[in-house]
Design an enzyme around this catalytic site. Sequence first.
Site, PDB file in Angstrom:
ATOM      1  N   LYS A  41      -6.908   0.997  -8.537  1.00  0.00           N
ATOM      2  CA  LYS A  41      -6.398   0.333  -7.597  1.00  0.00           C
ATOM      3  C   LYS A  41      -6.584  -1.093  -8.623  1.00  0.00           C
ATOM      4  O   LYS A  41      -7.458  -2.509  -8.279  1.00  0.00           O
ATOM      5  CB  LYS A  41      -6.956  -0.360  -6.698  1.00  0.00           C
ATOM      6  CG  LYS A  41      -6.431  -0.505  -5.962  1.00  0.00           C
ATOM      7  CD  LYS A  41      -7.078  -0.253  -4.081  1.00  0.00           C
ATOM      8  CE  LYS A  41      -6.802  -1.092  -2.637  1.00  0.00           C
ATOM      9  NZ  LYS A  41      -5.328  -0.956  -2.203  1.00  0.00           N
TER      10      LYS A  41
HETATM   11  N1  PMP Z   1      -1.707   4.154  -1.927  1.00  0.00           N
HETATM   12  C1  PMP Z   1      -2.000   3.106  -2.062  1.00  0.00           C
HETATM   13  C2  PMP Z   1      -0.792   3.077  -3.342  1.00  0.00           C
HETATM   14  C3  PMP Z   1      -2.835   2.351  -2.064  1.00  0.00           C
HETATM   15  O1  PMP Z   1      -2.907   0.924  -2.077  1.00  0.00           O
HETATM   16  C4  PMP Z   1      -3.737   2.905  -0.688  1.00  0.00           C
HETATM   17  C5  PMP Z   1      -4.573   0.993  -0.658  1.00  0.00           C
HETATM   18  N2  PMP Z   1      -6.007   1.383  -0.970  1.00  0.00           N
HETATM   19  C6  PMP Z   1      -3.614   4.107  -0.134  1.00  0.00           C
HETATM   20  C7  PMP Z   1      -3.386   5.010  -0.507  1.00  0.00           C
HETATM   21  C8  PMP Z   1      -4.731   4.975   0.625  1.00  0.00           C
HETATM   22  O2  PMP Z   1      -6.255   4.473   0.021  1.00  0.00           O
HETATM   23  P1  PMP Z   1      -7.594   4.252   1.275  1.00  0.00           P
HETATM   24  O3  PMP Z   1      -7.192   5.537   2.308  1.00  0.00           O
HETATM   25  O4  PMP Z   1      -8.528   4.430   0.035  1.00  0.00           O
HETATM   26  O5  PMP Z   1      -7.444   2.456   1.903  1.00  0.00           O
END
Ligand code: PMP
Length: 315
Positions: free
Chosen positions: A167
């Site tokens: 991320k």
């Molecule tokens: N995809 C992207 C591109 C994101 O930014 C996020 C948010 N973090 C998610 C999926 C979902 O991830 P999570 O469930 O860990 O928040």
Amino acid sequence: MSSTSSEVLVADKVWMDGKFLRWEDANVHLMTHALHYGLGAFEGIRAYKTKDGRLAIFRLKEHIYRFLDSAHICLLKMPYSADELSHACIELLRQQRDRFANGAYLRPIAFMGHGAMGLGAINPTRVAIAAWDWGAYLGERGIREGIRAKVSSFTRHHVNVSMVRGKITGQYVNSILAKREAVMAGYDEAILLDISGFVAEASGENVFIVNRSGVIRTPPVSSPILAGITRDTVIRLLRDSGRAVQEVTFTRDAMYIAAEVFLTGTAAEITPVREVDNRQVWDGKPGDITRWVQEQYSRVVRGHEPRYSEWLTYV
Ligand code: PMP
């Protein structure tokens, strides 16, 4: 009160480089390397008010590990351990207990600080954690009635161009362009395809579909998607309830003819999709499985399901 993207955020404190600072003092220099080139890792974590009135951070350990992994992937030296970062998250909420009595959104971020410029520079990593109120990311109405999504003209990352397990801040320009394109065209959210044309993920959420035979599918982590922690939670909840989930690729028209489509993410939680590219999804209302997942997720994060209590870190 919860913020929308147009509101100015203010809280009392920010944890920055090992210290608790006043919100207004948590600043960086103009020459911060990451501001110019986008080398940073970040997380989005939610804390919920649980059934006994206490605040609990949801899946803190998994978020902190992903944070460390993201930093490792982009060669950012992380000066803090998982325990130190977890403790800082907890302490930040403890110090603002009254303000965040009803829940909070936590944003750990690590980035290359100032010093030298140029792409080869290696400056000390700065690390901060902020917390604020964040309501339904795609709107209360979106959660209740579903949102309208558009397949983006922007393609999701290629696995050898962007590091999809991370991320990483700079990678979000792709998401921002897709999101703004969708919103400017009158939709709520963008869904991006991979370079082969299969569905990858939304700008900040993972995608699930339920077909007319009740088969639940979501793209595999070998697709260029973030391995969402909400995605993982939802798969576990569905499988524990005896429902099968297939982690397989599917085409955009599989969404058009699905019985249900929903998005998952820490900020967006479980958001139904009522329309994709102007095709109504089934009867245009959130379906039974989507509703069940929403309800079960809401119970789990608020401590109503003892089976999943290991996911909660009480503040
Ligand atoms: N995809 C992207 C591109 C994101 O930014 C996020 C948010 N973090 C998610 C999926 C979902 O991830 P999570 O469930 O860990 O928040």
